[in-house]
Design a protein around this motif. Structure first.
Motif, PDB file in Angstrom:
ATOM      1  N   THR A  95       0.855  -1.179   0.000  1.00  0.00           N
ATOM      2  CA  THR A  95       0.000   0.000   0.000  1.00  0.00           C
ATOM      3  C   THR A  95       0.893   1.231   0.000  1.00  0.00           C
ATOM      4  OG1 THR A  95      -0.143  -0.016   2.420  1.00  0.00           O
ATOM      5  CG2 THR A  95      -1.923  -1.103   1.201  1.00  0.00           C
ATOM      6  N   THR A  96       0.316   2.358  -0.392  1.00  0.00           N
ATOM      7  CA  THR A  96       1.079   3.597  -0.430  1.00  0.00           C
ATOM      8  C   THR A  96       0.920   4.367   0.886  1.00  0.00           C
ATOM      9  OG1 THR A  96      -0.726   5.001  -1.243  1.00  0.00           O
ATOM     10  CG2 THR A  96       0.536   3.761  -2.894  1.00  0.00           C
ATOM     11  N   THR A  97       1.717   5.376   1.026  1.00  0.00           N
ATOM     12  CA  THR A  97       1.483   6.358   2.074  1.00  0.00           C
ATOM     13  C   THR A  97       0.213   7.132   1.727  1.00  0.00           C
ATOM     14  OG1 THR A  97       2.793   8.012   0.891  1.00  0.00           O
ATOM     15  CG2 THR A  97       3.951   6.625   2.496  1.00  0.00           C
ATOM     16  N   PRO A  98      -0.413   7.820   2.674  1.00  0.00           N
ATOM     17  CA  PRO A  98      -1.533   8.690   2.316  1.00  0.00           C
ATOM     18  C   PRO A  98      -1.091   9.690   1.244  1.00  0.00           C
ATOM     19  CG  PRO A  98      -1.388   8.453   4.691  1.00  0.00           C
ATOM     20  CD  PRO A  98      -0.149   7.820   4.129  1.00  0.00           C
ATOM     21  N   GLN A  99      -1.810   9.722   0.135  1.00  0.00           N
ATOM     22  CA  GLN A  99      -1.425  10.569  -0.985  1.00  0.00           C
ATOM     23  C   GLN A  99      -1.985  11.975  -0.778  1.00  0.00           C
ATOM     24  OE1 GLN A  99       0.697   9.283  -3.880  1.00  0.00           O
ATOM     25  NE2 GLN A  99       1.057   8.421  -1.841  1.00  0.00           N
ATOM     26  N   GLN A 100      -1.087  12.904  -0.518  1.00  0.00           N
ATOM     27  CA  GLN A 100      -1.522  14.237  -0.116  1.00  0.00           C
ATOM     28  C   GLN A 100      -2.275  14.961  -1.227  1.00  0.00           C
ATOM     29  OE1 GLN A 100       1.890  16.588   0.902  1.00  0.00           O
ATOM     30  NE2 GLN A 100       2.785  16.496  -1.145  1.00  0.00           N
ATOM     31  N   ASN A 101      -2.053  14.570  -2.474  1.00  0.00           N
ATOM     32  CA  ASN A 101      -2.750  15.206  -3.583  1.00  0.00           C
ATOM     33  C   ASN A 101      -3.979  14.422  -4.034  1.00  0.00           C
ATOM     34  OD1 ASN A 101      -0.719  17.394  -4.093  1.00  0.00           O
ATOM     35  ND2 ASN A 101       0.581  15.598  -4.408  1.00  0.00           N
ATOM     36  N   ARG A 105      -5.824   9.735   0.484  1.00  0.00           N
ATOM     37  CA  ARG A 105      -6.216   8.327   0.344  1.00  0.00           C
ATOM     38  C   ARG A 105      -4.974   7.435   0.312  1.00  0.00           C
ATOM     39  NH1 ARG A 105      -8.544   6.804  -4.391  1.00  0.00           N
ATOM     40  NH2 ARG A 105      -7.839   8.655  -5.488  1.00  0.00           N
ATOM     41  N   VAL A 106      -5.089   6.276   0.951  1.00  0.00           N
ATOM     42  CA  VAL A 106      -4.061   5.231   0.876  1.00  0.00           C
ATOM     43  C   VAL A 106      -4.467   4.271  -0.238  1.00  0.00           C
ATOM     44  CG1 VAL A 106      -2.973   3.307   2.078  1.00  0.00           C
ATOM     45  CG2 VAL A 106      -3.456   5.448   3.308  1.00  0.00           C
ATOM     46  N   LEU A 107      -3.579   4.065  -1.211  1.00  0.00           N
ATOM     47  CA  LEU A 107      -3.900   3.233  -2.365  1.00  0.00           C
ATOM     48  C   LEU A 107      -3.288   1.849  -2.225  1.00  0.00           C
ATOM     49  CD1 LEU A 107      -3.240   5.728  -5.314  1.00  0.00           C
ATOM     50  CD2 LEU A 107      -5.271   5.507  -3.872  1.00  0.00           C
ATOM     51  N   THR A 108      -3.997   0.833  -2.706  1.00  0.00           N
ATOM     52  CA  THR A 108      -3.379  -0.478  -2.857  1.00  0.00           C
ATOM     53  C   THR A 108      -2.362  -0.384  -3.987  1.00  0.00           C
ATOM     54  OG1 THR A 108      -5.123  -1.196  -4.375  1.00  0.00           O
ATOM     55  CG2 THR A 108      -5.414  -1.698  -2.035  1.00  0.00           C
ATOM     56  N   TYR A 109      -1.281  -1.152  -3.864  1.00  0.00           N
ATOM     57  CA  TYR A 109      -0.168  -1.022  -4.809  1.00  0.00           C
ATOM     58  C   TYR A 109       0.433  -2.399  -5.103  1.00  0.00           C
ATOM     59  CZ  TYR A 109       3.048   2.278  -7.079  1.00  0.00           C
ATOM     60  OH  TYR A 109       3.743   3.035  -8.001  1.00  0.00           O
ATOM     61  N   PRO A 110      -0.345  -3.292  -5.731  1.00  0.00           N
ATOM     62  CA  PRO A 110       0.109  -4.671  -5.907  1.00  0.00           C
ATOM     63  C   PRO A 110       1.191  -4.824  -6.975  1.00  0.00           C
ATOM     64  CG  PRO A 110      -1.995  -4.344  -7.006  1.00  0.00           C
ATOM     65  CD  PRO A 110      -1.705  -3.071  -6.260  1.00  0.00           C
ATOM     66  N   ARG A 111       2.088  -5.772  -6.746  1.00  0.00           N
ATOM     67  CA  ARG A 111       3.085  -6.190  -7.740  1.00  0.00           C
ATOM     68  C   ARG A 111       3.079  -7.711  -7.770  1.00  0.00           C
ATOM     69  NH1 ARG A 111       3.141  -3.315 -10.777  1.00  0.00           N
ATOM     70  NH2 ARG A 111       5.201  -3.742 -11.663  1.00  0.00           N
ATOM     71  N   GLY A 112       3.471  -8.298  -8.882  1.00  0.00           N
ATOM     72  CA  GLY A 112       3.426  -9.738  -9.030  1.00  0.00           C
ATOM     73  C   GLY A 112       4.381 -10.459  -8.093  1.00  0.00           C
ATOM     74  N   ARG A 113       3.888 -11.435  -7.378  1.00  0.00           N
ATOM     75  CA  ARG A 113       4.712 -12.272  -6.485  1.00  0.00           C
ATOM     76  C   ARG A 113       4.491 -13.727  -6.894  1.00  0.00           C
ATOM     77  NH1 ARG A 113       4.595 -14.190  -0.726  1.00  0.00           N
ATOM     78  NH2 ARG A 113       6.687 -13.832   0.140  1.00  0.00           N
ATOM     79  N   VAL A 114       4.983 -14.046  -8.093  1.00  0.00           N
ATOM     80  CA  VAL A 114       4.685 -15.300  -8.753  1.00  0.00           C
ATOM     81  C   VAL A 114       5.635 -15.403  -9.937  1.00  0.00           C
ATOM     82  CG1 VAL A 114       2.922 -14.200 -10.232  1.00  0.00           C
ATOM     83  CG2 VAL A 114       2.787 -16.662  -9.776  1.00  0.00           C
ATOM     84  N   ASP A 466       9.411  -6.772   6.069  1.00  0.00           N
ATOM     85  CA  ASP A 466       8.481  -5.657   6.218  1.00  0.00           C
ATOM     86  C   ASP A 466       8.455  -4.849   4.927  1.00  0.00           C
ATOM     87  OD1 ASP A 466       7.718  -6.295   8.731  1.00  0.00           O
ATOM     88  OD2 ASP A 466       8.711  -4.613   9.734  1.00  0.00           O
ATOM     89  N   PHE A 467       7.278  -4.396   4.521  1.00  0.00           N
ATOM     90  CA  PHE A 467       7.168  -3.640   3.281  1.00  0.00           C
ATOM     91  C   PHE A 467       7.826  -2.276   3.439  1.00  0.00           C
ATOM     92  CE2 PHE A 467       2.978  -5.930   2.014  1.00  0.00           C
ATOM     93  CZ  PHE A 467       3.707  -7.055   1.657  1.00  0.00           C
ATOM     94  N   PRO A 468       8.422  -1.774   2.372  1.00  0.00           N
ATOM     95  CA  PRO A 468       8.978  -0.419   2.416  1.00  0.00           C
ATOM     96  C   PRO A 468       7.871   0.633   2.404  1.00  0.00           C
ATOM     97  CG  PRO A 468       9.147  -1.297   0.205  1.00  0.00           C
ATOM     98  CD  PRO A 468       8.617  -2.417   1.068  1.00  0.00           C
ATOM     99  N   ILE A 469       8.265   1.870   2.613  1.00  0.00           N
ATOM    100  CA  ILE A 469       7.333   3.005   2.586  1.00  0.00           C
ATOM    101  C   ILE A 469       7.286   3.528   1.157  1.00  0.00           C
ATOM    102  CG2 ILE A 469       6.868   5.303   3.504  1.00  0.00           C
ATOM    103  CD1 ILE A 469       8.597   4.463   5.953  1.00  0.00           C
ATOM    104  N   ILE A 470       6.123   3.416   0.520  1.00  0.00           N
ATOM    105  CA  ILE A 470       5.993   3.716  -0.906  1.00  0.00           C
ATOM    106  C   ILE A 470       5.147   4.969  -1.085  1.00  0.00           C
ATOM    107  CG2 ILE A 470       5.205   2.849  -3.148  1.00  0.00           C
ATOM    108  CD1 ILE A 470       5.420  -0.003  -1.904  1.00  0.00           C
ATOM    109  N   ASN A 471       5.719   5.971  -1.724  1.00  0.00           N
ATOM    110  CA  ASN A 471       4.999   7.217  -1.988  1.00  0.00           C
ATOM    111  C   ASN A 471       5.130   7.582  -3.468  1.00  0.00           C
ATOM    112  OD1 ASN A 471       3.751   9.699  -1.983  1.00  0.00           O
ATOM    113  ND2 ASN A 471       5.511  10.778  -1.119  1.00  0.00           N
ATOM    114  N   PRO A 472       4.189   7.152  -4.313  1.00  0.00           N
ATOM    115  CA  PRO A 472       4.260   7.534  -5.728  1.00  0.00           C
ATOM    116  C   PRO A 472       3.968   9.011  -5.964  1.00  0.00           C
ATOM    117  CG  PRO A 472       2.291   6.226  -5.299  1.00  0.00           C
ATOM    118  CD  PRO A 472       3.103   6.205  -4.042  1.00  0.00           C
ATOM    119  N   ASN A 473       3.409   9.685  -4.953  1.00  0.00           N
ATOM    120  CA  ASN A 473       3.184  11.127  -5.024  1.00  0.00           C
ATOM    121  C   ASN A 473       2.329  11.514  -6.235  1.00  0.00           C
ATOM    122  OD1 ASN A 473       3.475  13.677  -3.886  1.00  0.00           O
ATOM    123  ND2 ASN A 473       5.335  14.148  -5.033  1.00  0.00           N
ATOM    124  N   PHE A 474       1.280  10.758  -6.470  1.00  0.00           N
ATOM    125  CA  PHE A 474       0.406  11.005  -7.605  1.00  0.00           C
ATOM    126  C   PHE A 474      -0.169  12.426  -7.585  1.00  0.00           C
ATOM    127  CE2 PHE A 474      -0.401   6.254  -7.684  1.00  0.00           C
ATOM    128  CZ  PHE A 474       0.189   6.054  -8.925  1.00  0.00           C
TER     129      PHE A 474
END
Length: 598
Positions: A95-101, A105-114, A466-474
């Protein structure tokens, strides 16, 4: 989708029973030293495994955290991917950090684990991008090897056009000469929907605003045309099915799944640089950690989230930040985890006068189960196709007022600012609201493909599990906001054309309730999600540049024996779906590696 729960459960259970050629525990490995150790079996790692083991003198180990793709029904069935795969047991459920813009909202952020990575879970849209994209990479890296004239061979080597699942004549929908002879299967939709002719006719009658594109692989990435998917014979074509599985019987290849790489370890120095030749891994946070050695290279192909996390855990990154976590800094590369780019997506809905959209299929378990039974019988029917049949990549007008403030960030006039994915439903796979219980819809999934917003990725702590802190800053850049406004207005103009008269009956949803630019931007903040295209968190740069993470040969700066081959190295995100570009990069990287160890 409740009717699929049984099938989904069975398919996931089957995923646990692996072929004998796959190892599920490090104790099953017969040796601890290989020429190459590849971290990640996604789009890049699978290509590398195939191409490097073409040389029988090379020994290769691939380490993948996820399970096998075989037997996972929602991976195999093209239509099902957007509904069931995000945030499942075959994805990294980030998941992302709360997106200030985006109204925090906190977004789901899936990547393939397969096996196959995100090529096994994506929406299968295949666009290599304009020639200009690669020429720009060459300019940014000061290396002509990345220019289109030099990477074109790898595009043609990676994929090939195959007939649609219905076998119909597709003359006028695609240009066969724009396609190659590689293992990835690419096809146009096998069951045209009632919106397709309307889309194409609108384009052909529109003049210059919505130009028709015969083929997305032509080098000109602007226009409207038939969607091309990585599917053949009614089944998804992924890096796993096309590159990895066909070579699992090679004696010089070992593939270890269900195992997470925790860090890479340096062992001495060469020419003053630390040599990273050991890979540490474990099945889970509580299990014992093991190491294997790469006598030639460790290759990180863990993706734009996994690769920078592993680098930082290994002491490669911003030394100031790493020291606050008590991580010994091996190489000071402040760009690790920075410059995260992604394409923001939101859905604009229109109500339609039709009973032939996908809406009833998606909301009625009986209809869906019947379609699934047909697919399981002979890989035919509606589920044998991706859920979208047409796409558009378009540009803002050259006189748009936003260009008084911002220079055009695209690679050139043949590269788009935004994308439409047309869907004959309520936005399957891209909606933030539940499907309405009644009604039929046309959706424009609207994507900003030339974003100026930049985010980052940071360690949460020193625990690799532990998952990293992800901020795409959309939506941080005013340019991105202006592109989204222009795209929404273009979508409305599109459906005002004659082919839609009597079919489109009205606007629907929070975005289409907005009128002013400010209202559209406000609605976008409530609606934007990711289209799953993170890139550039370990970007390549000129060989002697003080910035960047890798040089143009994809070698980690300041290190020996460590290379990165995945979307994290993109200097800038391409204006399109990145999987085709990823195959090109991996094919070229394979030759770079082979040549360096010839």
């Amino acid at each position: 989708m409740n009717g699929l729960l049984f099938f989904f459960a069975v398919s996931l259970a089957l995923a646990c029973f692996c072929k004998a050629t796959l190892f599920t525990n490090v104790s099953q490995l017969t040796k601890s030293n290989y020429d190459f150790v590849i971290v990640g079996a996604g789009a890049a790692g699978s290509v590398l495994a195939n191409r490097l083991t073409e040389n029988p003198s090379f020994s290769v180990l691939v380490i993948e955290a996820g399970v096998t793709n075989e037997g996972v029904l929602d991976i195999e069935v093209p239509f099902l991917a957007p509904g069931n795969l995000p945030m499942s047991s075959v994805t990294w459920n980030f998941t992302t950090t709360p997106q200030q813009n985006l109204d925090d909202r906190v977004l789901t952020y899936p990547r393939g684990r397969v096996l196959g990575g995100s090529s096994s879970i994506n929406f299968m849209v295949y666009t290599r991008g304009s020639d200009e994209e690669y020429d720009r990479w060459a300019k940014l890296t000061e290396n002509s090897g990345w220019a289109w004239e030099n990477v074109a061979q790898y595009y043609f080597k990676s994929s090939r056009l195959v007939p649609p699942v219905d076998g119909r004549n597709i003359t006028g929908e695609v240009n066969p000469s724009d396609h190659g002879n590689g293992p990835i299967l690419v096809s146009v939709p096998g069951m045209p929907s009632e919106i397709d002719d309307r889309v194409f006719t609108t384009s052909k009658e529109s003049g210059s605003e919505f130009p028709f594109s015969l083929d997305w692989q032509s080098g000109n990435a602007v226009g409207v045309g038939a969607l091309q998917s990585t599917a053949g014979g009614g089944v998804r074509s992924s890096a796993a099915t096309a590159y990895l599985q066909p070579v699992l019987n090679r004696t010089n290849l070992d593939v270890l799944i269900q195992t997470t790489v925790t860090r890479v370890i340096s062992n001495g120095k060469s020419g003053g640089k630390p040599v990273f030749n050991k890979v540490e891994m474990a099945a889970n946070a509580a299990s014992k950690r093991f190491t294997v050695t790469a006598s030639k290279e460790v290759i990180l192909s863990a993706g734009s989230i996994g690769t920078p996390q592993i680098l930082m855990l290994s002491g490669i990154g911003n030394c100031t930040t790493l020291k606050t976590l008590d991580i010994d800094c091996e190489i000071d590369l402040p760009d690790v985890g920075e410059h995260l780019q992604d394409h923001p997506l939101m859905s604009a809905y229109f109500t339609v006068d039709s009973n032939n959209t996908f809406d009833d299929l998606l909301r009625n378990a009986t209809i869906l189960d019947a379609a699934l039974e047909q697919w399981m019988s002979n890989h035919s029917g509606i589920l044998a196709n991706a859920p979208g049949n047409a796409i558009a990549f378009l540009r803002l007008p050259s006189n748009d007022s936003i260009f008084k403030t911002f220079a055009d960030p695209t690679a050139g006039p043949n590269s788009p600012h935004f994308e439409f994915i047309f869907a004959a439903s309520d936005g399957y796979g891209g909606s933030v609201v539940p499907q309405p219980a009644t009604g039929h819809f046309l959706t424009f999934q609207v994507v900003v493909v030339s974003p100026l917003s930049r985010g980052n990725l940071k360690l949460n702590n020193t625990d690799p599990f532990d998952f990293p802190i992800i901020n795409p800053n959309f939506f941080d850049s005013e340019f991105d906001q202006a592109v989204m406004v222009g795209a929404v207005r273009a979508a409305r103009r599109f459906v005002e054309a004659a082919p839609w008269k009597g079919f489109v009956t009205g606007l629907f949803g929070v975005v289409n309730s907005a009128n002013t630019d400010e209202e559209i931007i406000a609605a976008s903040r409530q609606s934007i999600v990711t289209i799953w295209h993170p890139t550039s968190t370990a970007r390549m740069s000129p060989k002697d540049a003080s910035f960047g993470v890798t040089d143009p040969d994809l070698l980690v700066k300041g290190a020996e024996g460590l290379r990165i081959v995945d979307a994290s190295i993109f200097p800038v995100i391409p204006a399109g779906h990145p999987v085709a570009a990823m195959y090109i990069i991996a094919e070229r990287a394979s030759d770079l590696i082979k040549n360096s160890w010839a």
